[in-house]
Write a protein that holds these residues in place. Structure first.
Motif, mmCIF file in Angstrom:
data_model
loop_
_atom_site.group_PDB
_atom_site.id
_atom_site.type_symbol
_atom_site.label_atom_id
_atom_site.label_comp_id
_atom_site.label_asym_id
_atom_site.label_seq_id
_atom_site.Cartn_x
_atom_site.Cartn_y
_atom_site.Cartn_z
ATOM 1 N N LEU A 1 22.208 63.471 -48.744
ATOM 2 C CA LEU A 1 23.351 62.724 -49.251
ATOM 3 C C LEU A 1 23.703 63.233 -50.635
ATOM 4 N N VAL A 2 24.952 63.594 -50.824
ATOM 5 C CA VAL A 2 25.455 64.023 -52.123
ATOM 6 C C VAL A 2 26.501 62.999 -52.549
ATOM 7 N N ASP A 3 26.136 62.186 -53.539
ATOM 8 C CA ASP A 3 27.018 61.099 -53.983
ATOM 9 C C ASP A 3 27.429 60.208 -52.812
ATOM 10 N N GLY A 4 26.456 59.925 -51.927
ATOM 11 C CA GLY A 4 26.673 58.984 -50.847
ATOM 12 C C GLY A 4 27.272 59.549 -49.579
ATOM 13 N N VAL A 5 27.639 60.844 -49.581
ATOM 14 C CA VAL A 5 28.248 61.467 -48.405
ATOM 15 C C VAL A 5 27.327 62.559 -47.876
ATOM 16 N N ALA A 6 27.095 62.571 -46.575
ATOM 17 C CA ALA A 6 26.155 63.514 -45.964
ATOM 18 C C ALA A 6 26.664 64.946 -46.064
ATOM 19 N N GLU A 7 25.751 65.846 -46.347
ATOM 20 C CA GLU A 7 26.017 67.277 -46.333
ATOM 21 C C GLU A 7 24.904 67.960 -45.555
ATOM 22 N N VAL A 8 25.254 69.031 -44.861
ATOM 23 C CA VAL A 8 24.266 69.818 -44.128
ATOM 24 C C VAL A 8 24.273 71.224 -44.715
ATOM 25 N N PRO A 9 23.308 71.546 -45.565
ATOM 26 C CA PRO A 9 23.287 72.863 -46.200
ATOM 27 C C PRO A 9 23.318 73.991 -45.170
ATOM 28 N N GLY A 10 24.150 74.989 -45.439
ATOM 29 C CA GLY A 10 24.233 76.145 -44.551
ATOM 30 C C GLY A 10 25.330 76.058 -43.516
ATOM 31 N N LEU A 11 25.942 74.866 -43.363
ATOM 32 C CA LEU A 11 27.033 74.697 -42.406
ATOM 33 C C LEU A 11 28.345 74.481 -43.149
ATOM 34 N N ASP A 12 29.370 75.170 -42.711
ATOM 35 C CA ASP A 12 30.687 75.046 -43.321
ATOM 36 C C ASP A 12 31.469 73.956 -42.587
ATOM 37 N N LEU A 13 31.295 72.721 -43.030
ATOM 38 C CA LEU A 13 31.951 71.578 -42.397
ATOM 39 C C LEU A 13 33.240 71.237 -43.138
ATOM 40 N N PRO A 14 34.220 70.671 -42.441
ATOM 41 C CA PRO A 14 35.497 70.320 -43.091
ATOM 42 C C PRO A 14 35.284 69.402 -44.289
ATOM 43 N N GLU A 15 36.160 69.519 -45.249
ATOM 44 C CA GLU A 15 36.068 68.709 -46.455
ATOM 45 C C GLU A 15 36.434 67.258 -46.150
ATOM 46 N N ILE A 16 35.700 66.346 -46.769
ATOM 47 C CA ILE A 16 35.975 64.922 -46.639
ATOM 48 C C ILE A 16 36.699 64.464 -47.902
ATOM 49 N N PRO A 17 37.796 63.716 -47.778
ATOM 50 C CA PRO A 17 38.453 63.198 -48.974
ATOM 51 C C PRO A 17 37.468 62.431 -49.858
ATOM 52 N N SER A 18 37.533 62.655 -51.149
ATOM 53 C CA SER A 18 36.610 62.007 -52.068
ATOM 54 C C SER A 18 36.958 60.530 -52.232
ATOM 55 N N ARG A 19 36.004 59.775 -52.771
ATOM 56 C CA ARG A 19 36.267 58.362 -53.024
ATOM 57 C C ARG A 19 37.394 58.202 -54.039
ATOM 58 N N ALA A 20 37.496 59.108 -55.002
ATOM 59 C CA ALA A 20 38.584 59.049 -55.984
ATOM 60 C C ALA A 20 39.936 59.249 -55.307
ATOM 61 N N GLN A 21 40.002 60.193 -54.344
ATOM 62 C CA GLN A 21 41.251 60.401 -53.607
ATOM 63 C C GLN A 21 41.594 59.170 -52.774
ATOM 64 N N PHE A 22 40.578 58.619 -52.122
ATOM 65 C CA PHE A 22 40.805 57.413 -51.322
ATOM 66 C C PHE A 22 41.273 56.258 -52.208
ATOM 67 N N LYS A 23 40.643 56.087 -53.359
ATOM 68 C CA LYS A 23 41.032 55.008 -54.273
ATOM 69 C C LYS A 23 42.483 55.171 -54.707
ATOM 70 N N ASN A 24 42.897 56.403 -54.996
ATOM 71 C CA ASN A 24 44.277 56.659 -55.400
ATOM 72 C C ASN A 24 45.251 56.297 -54.280
ATOM 73 N N ASP A 25 44.928 56.715 -53.051
ATOM 74 C CA ASP A 25 45.790 56.392 -51.904
ATOM 75 C C ASP A 25 45.852 54.884 -51.665
ATOM 76 N N LEU A 26 44.694 54.225 -51.789
ATOM 77 C CA LEU A 26 44.635 52.788 -51.530
ATOM 78 C C LEU A 26 45.452 52.012 -52.559
ATOM 79 N N THR A 27 45.323 52.352 -53.826
ATOM 80 C CA THR A 27 46.078 51.637 -54.855
ATOM 81 C C THR A 27 47.579 51.874 -54.692
ATOM 82 N N ASN A 28 47.955 53.092 -54.299
ATOM 83 C CA ASN A 28 49.374 53.371 -54.067
ATOM 84 C C ASN A 28 49.903 52.573 -52.871
ATOM 85 N N LEU A 29 49.116 52.553 -51.784
ATOM 86 C CA LEU A 29 49.532 51.803 -50.600
ATOM 87 C C LEU A 29 49.662 50.320 -50.925
#
Length: 552
Positions: free
Chosen positions: A3-31
């Motif tokens: 877990l990196v800052d609460g979000v799972a990561e698998v070292p060595g695998l190129d997995l799609p990026e997950i929106p950060s909590r800061a990005q989510f907070k910005n979207d939520l406050t705007n909505l």
């Protein structure tokens, strides 16, 4: 997996990026700002009212034709596939079913030790010893032996104390207490838990009886089982329940971090997240690491998230929640990281939901890369009571939700749910007992406007009396909301549309019609209806109306 800052990561695998909590907070406050804008609320309300008027006009023009159309179809409401999308296994039995099961166990195994140092006979006697017998005789005989016949005499549906009453209304604590048969927490542990002194045997047997009853009554369900996040062994214990044909499991995550932290079960919020998700990532990377879980995962469709929503919370987490007046210049960067959330207080709904969403998405990405056939969806309790902004959070993160009655308080959010066709599984009889009387329910408005709504039972143990609780829900809704048989079939089709059951199940053993989907689209789909009247009993003119209106 780490877990990196609460979000799972698998070292060595190129997995799609997950929106950060800061990005989510910005979207939520705007909505949320958009949802509170007066001009937008007025425009949304006007459109919703026009949709209601349009449906009334449609029914006046086509009601008689719909009755004729349905008479020509091969099935009816009772034979079409219906899914109970929102039902908790620990309360999926009716009071009479639970009473019958307890009595059978009392006759068959009265002297079995069910908790350390106590037999089943002794445990039930402790719960009912103050209840009088009809003839005034004591429960315990002269020889000190607790007589089974006398115990059975005082075991009634009323003495179980599980049925909803006025004492439930706006009292979620009383509702939670009703999960304890005879008002005894130890009996709840014995009969309704998977981890106990009898290794969950009674709960497994009772669950089998419930699933058998579903089969006999031609009903499908998505039962809830709990993973709390208190340790890493919970998933393996849950996996013992095995795969089922007429049921798909939903995993409910109770928002109980505050209590766990206070009790010393976890050190911080990230530890709770790790306990929930580490076994899932281990089995995705190596199925043999949790072989039983790997066998059950195809029957698990997603996550629910539950708690008493009437408890108020903030739109987003604030630093003062953790640090109060002690916040200084030394606190830099993201001071709200899950590993720093160490106070015995629940984070806000949006905080909980973001980390469930982010880690679930990461799991789905890993499964896709690793070639595993597993995919989870997020379908939380939301909008049952309390802050309306919970519905803004779920609009951004969830596939479907349970309840959603608070949408009536914000026309903008309601219109967004309509446009996106976010599925909502409502339980009017449950709401009637807890938060909103049924004559005030917005279900009829939601349905007429074209929101993707269906009916579910929530907790038959508290709210229903017959062996067909889902049909009770449909029958009650028909009379209270003035629904037609075509309406009920559309609601049933929505239940399949929202569910995770595969297409062939929806065909009900009929020959598939070339060029159509079986009954509805897959879980979480945002496509127009692909229904065949011969399969779902929704008249073609109704399907055309919904599509033409653009509400689906």
């Amino acid at each position: 997996m780490v877990l990196v800052d609460g979000v799972a990561e698998v070292p060595g695998l190129d997995l799609p990026e997950i929106p950060s909590r800061a990005q989510f907070k910005n979207d939520l406050t705007n909505l949320w700002a958009i949802c509170r804008t007066p001009e937008i609320k007025t425009a949304s309300f006007s459109r919703l009212e026009r949709l209601s008027a349009s449906f009334t006009s449609y029914q006046l023009d086509h009601g008689a034709f719909e009755r004729d159309d349905q008479a020509e179809l091969v099935g009816d409401l009772y034979s079409v596939m219906k899914v109970d999308n929102h039902i908790h296994l620990a309360a999926a039995m009716t009071p009479r079913q639970l009473l019958h099961f307890i009595k059978n166990k009392l006759r068959a195994e009265p002297d079995r030790e069910v908790v350390k140092g106590k037999t089943l006979r002794e445990l039930i006697f402790e719960a009912v010893k103050d209840l009088p017998l009809p003839d005034g005789e004591p429960l315990c005989g002269d020889d000190g032996i607790i007589e089974i016949d006398k115990l059975e005499t005082v075991l009634t549906v009323d003495s179980l104390r599980c049925c909803a009453g006025e004492h439930f209304y706006h009292r979620f604590d009383n509702f939670n207490d009703a999960y304890s048969p005879l008002g005894a927490g130890e009996l709840r542990n014995v009969f309704l838990k998977t981890s106990n002194f009898v290794d969950g045997q009674y709960f497994a047997e009772l669950s089998h009886e419930i699933l058998q009853s579903l089969h006999e009554n031609d009903t499908f369900a998505e039962m809830r089982l709990s993973i709390y996040g208190k340790n890493l062994e919970e998933w393996d214990e849950l996996a013992r329940l095995g795969k089922t044909e007429r049921n798909i499991w939903m995993i409910q995550i109770p928002r109980v971090f505050g209590g766990f932290r206070k009790g010393g079960l976890v050190e911080n919020f990230e530890e709770l997240l790790n306990n929930i998700f580490q076994p899932l990532f281990e089995v995705a990377l190596n199925p043999s690491s949790h072989s039983e879980l790997a066998e059950v995962l195809p029957s698990i469709s997603g996550f629910d998230c539950v708690d008493d929503e009437s408890i108020s919370d903030a739109l987003t987490a604030h630093r003062s929640q953790l640090y109060g007046d002690a916040l200084t210049t030394e606190h830099t960067g993201d001071v709200l990281r899950p590993q720093l959330w160490t106070i015995p207080e629940n984070p806000p709904y949006s905080y909980y939901m973001y980390y469930l969403y982010a880690n679930m998405q990461r799991f789905n990405n890993l499964c896709k890369v690793a070639g595993r056939p597993w995919h989870l969806t997020l379908r939380p309790h939301c909008g049952e009571a309390g802050p309306v902004h919970h519905l803004a959070t779920s609009f951004l993160l969830a596939d479907e939700i349970n309840h959603g009655i608070q949408l009536e308080k914000n026309p903008t959010l309601q219109y967004l749910y309509l446009i996106a066709q976010v599925g909502m599984s409502l339980s009017p009889l449950s709401n009637n007992a807890l938060f909103l009387k049924i004559n005030e329910s917005p279900f009829s408005d939601f349905f007429s406007r074209g929101l993707n709504v269906t009916l579910s039972t929530d907790d038959p143990l508290m709210f229903h009396v017959t062996k067909e609780p889902l049909l009770e829900e449909y029958t009650t809704a028909k009379h209270v909301f003035g629904l037609t048989n075509a309406d009920l079939c559309e609601i049933a089709a929505n239940s399949v549309r929202q569910s995770a059951f595969p297409h062939p199940v929806g065909q009900r053993n009929r020959k598939p019609v070339e060029g159509t989907m079986s009954v509805i689209g897959r879980q979480g789909s945002r496509v127009p209806y692909h229904q065949d009247p011969e399969l779902c009993n929704v008249p073609r003119r109704r399907i055309n109306y919904r599509n033409r209106l653009g509400s689906v």
